[in-house]
Scaffold this motif. Sequence first.
Motif, PDB file in Angstrom:
ATOM      1  N   TRP A 252      -2.516  -8.932   2.645  1.00 60.16           N
ATOM      2  CA  TRP A 252      -3.695  -8.660   1.811  1.00 60.16           C
ATOM      3  C   TRP A 252      -4.582  -9.891   1.642  1.00 60.16           C
ATOM      4  CZ3 TRP A 252       1.296  -9.011   0.343  1.00 60.16           C
ATOM      5  CH2 TRP A 252       1.643  -9.942  -0.634  1.00 60.16           C
TER       6      TRP A 252
ATOM      7  N   GLN B 207      -5.145   0.251   4.217  1.00 58.94           N
ATOM      8  CA  GLN B 207      -5.198   1.143   3.059  1.00 58.94           C
ATOM      9  C   GLN B 207      -5.573   0.333   1.827  1.00 58.94           C
ATOM     10  OE1 GLN B 207      -1.039   2.558   3.091  1.00 58.94           O
ATOM     11  NE2 GLN B 207      -0.796   1.591   1.093  1.00 58.94           N
ATOM     12  N   GLN B 208      -6.117   1.022   0.823  1.00 59.88           N
ATOM     13  CA  GLN B 208      -6.630   0.341  -0.365  1.00 59.88           C
ATOM     14  C   GLN B 208      -5.591   0.221  -1.468  1.00 59.88           C
ATOM     15  OE1 GLN B 208      -9.667  -1.102  -0.522  1.00 59.88           O
ATOM     16  NE2 GLN B 208      -9.883  -0.509   1.610  1.00 59.88           N
ATOM     17  N   SER B 209      -4.589   1.049  -1.406  1.00 59.52           N
ATOM     18  CA  SER B 209      -3.596   1.020  -2.475  1.00 59.52           C
ATOM     19  C   SER B 209      -2.380   0.207  -2.061  1.00 59.52           C
ATOM     20  CB  SER B 209      -3.174   2.443  -2.829  1.00 59.52           C
ATOM     21  OG  SER B 209      -2.742   3.108  -1.666  1.00 59.52           O
ATOM     22  N   LYS B 210      -1.638  -0.243  -3.043  1.00 58.62           N
ATOM     23  CA  LYS B 210      -0.454  -1.054  -2.756  1.00 58.62           C
ATOM     24  C   LYS B 210       0.542  -0.242  -1.939  1.00 58.62           C
ATOM     25  CE  LYS B 210       2.737  -4.255  -4.789  1.00 58.62           C
ATOM     26  NZ  LYS B 210       2.953  -5.242  -5.821  1.00 58.62           N
TER      27      LYS B 210
ATOM     28  N   THR C  86       3.756   1.447  -0.446  1.00 55.69           N
ATOM     29  CA  THR C  86       5.008   1.854  -1.074  1.00 55.69           C
ATOM     30  C   THR C  86       6.163   1.754  -0.105  1.00 55.69           C
ATOM     31  OG1 THR C  86       4.461   4.133  -0.509  1.00 55.69           O
ATOM     32  CG2 THR C  86       3.914   3.413  -2.724  1.00 55.69           C
TER      33      THR C  86
END
Length: 53
Positions: free
Chosen positions: A14, A29-32, A34
Amino acid sequence: MAYRKKNGKDTWHWCRNCSNWPTSDYKEQQSKPTSGELCNECKAKDRDGDCTK
Ligand SMILES: [Zn+2]
Protein backbone atom coordinates in the motif's frame (compact mmCIF):
# COMPACT_ATOMS: atom_id res chain seq x y z
CA MET A 1 -5.91 4.22 -0.24
CA ALA A 2 -5.18 1.43 -2.68
CA TYR A 3 -3.77 -1.98 -2.03
CA ARG A 4 -1.93 -3.77 -4.79
CA LYS A 5 -0.90 -7.36 -5.18
CA LYS A 6 1.19 -8.75 -8.00
CA ASN A 7 -0.62 -11.50 -9.85
CA GLY A 8 0.68 -14.87 -8.71
CA LYS A 9 1.97 -13.43 -5.43
CA ASP A 10 0.34 -13.37 -2.03
CA THR A 11 1.68 -10.09 -0.61
CA TRP A 12 -0.29 -6.83 -0.55
CA HIS A 13 1.41 -3.43 -0.79
CA TRP A 14 0.00 0.00 0.00
CA CYS A 15 3.07 2.30 -0.10
CA ARG A 16 3.86 3.64 -3.55
CA ASN A 17 7.47 4.03 -2.52
CA CYS A 18 7.81 0.38 -1.56
CA SER A 19 10.59 -1.23 -3.59
CA ASN A 20 8.16 -4.03 -4.42
CA TRP A 21 5.18 -1.80 -5.35
CA PRO A 22 3.60 -3.53 -8.36
CA THR A 23 3.40 -1.39 -11.49
CA SER A 24 2.25 -4.01 -13.95
CA ASP A 25 0.31 -7.25 -13.87
CA TYR A 26 -1.31 -6.56 -10.49
CA LYS A 27 -4.66 -6.61 -8.77
CA GLU A 28 -5.84 -3.47 -6.97
CA GLN A 29 -8.51 -2.92 -4.35
CA GLN A 30 -9.49 -0.03 -2.09
CA SER A 31 -10.35 -1.95 1.02
CA LYS A 32 -8.00 -3.68 3.41
CA PRO A 33 -7.27 -7.18 2.11
CA THR A 34 -8.82 -10.00 4.10
CA SER A 35 -6.61 -12.70 2.64
CA GLY A 36 -2.94 -12.97 1.79
CA GLU A 37 0.03 -11.31 3.45
CA LEU A 38 0.79 -7.67 4.19
CA CYS A 39 4.17 -6.46 2.98
CA ASN A 40 6.78 -6.12 5.71
CA GLU A 41 8.48 -3.22 3.93
CA CYS A 42 5.18 -1.34 3.69
CA LYS A 43 4.58 -2.03 7.37
CA ALA A 44 8.02 -0.66 8.27
CA LYS A 45 7.52 2.44 6.12
CA ASP A 46 4.11 3.03 7.65
CA ARG A 47 5.55 2.71 11.14
CA ASP A 48 8.36 5.16 10.32
CA GLY A 49 6.00 7.64 8.67
CA ASP A 50 7.79 7.10 5.36
CA CYS A 51 4.91 5.51 3.45
CA THR A 52 3.72 7.35 0.33
CA LYS A 53 0.05 6.49 -0.13
ZN1 LIG B 1 5.38 -3.28 0.03
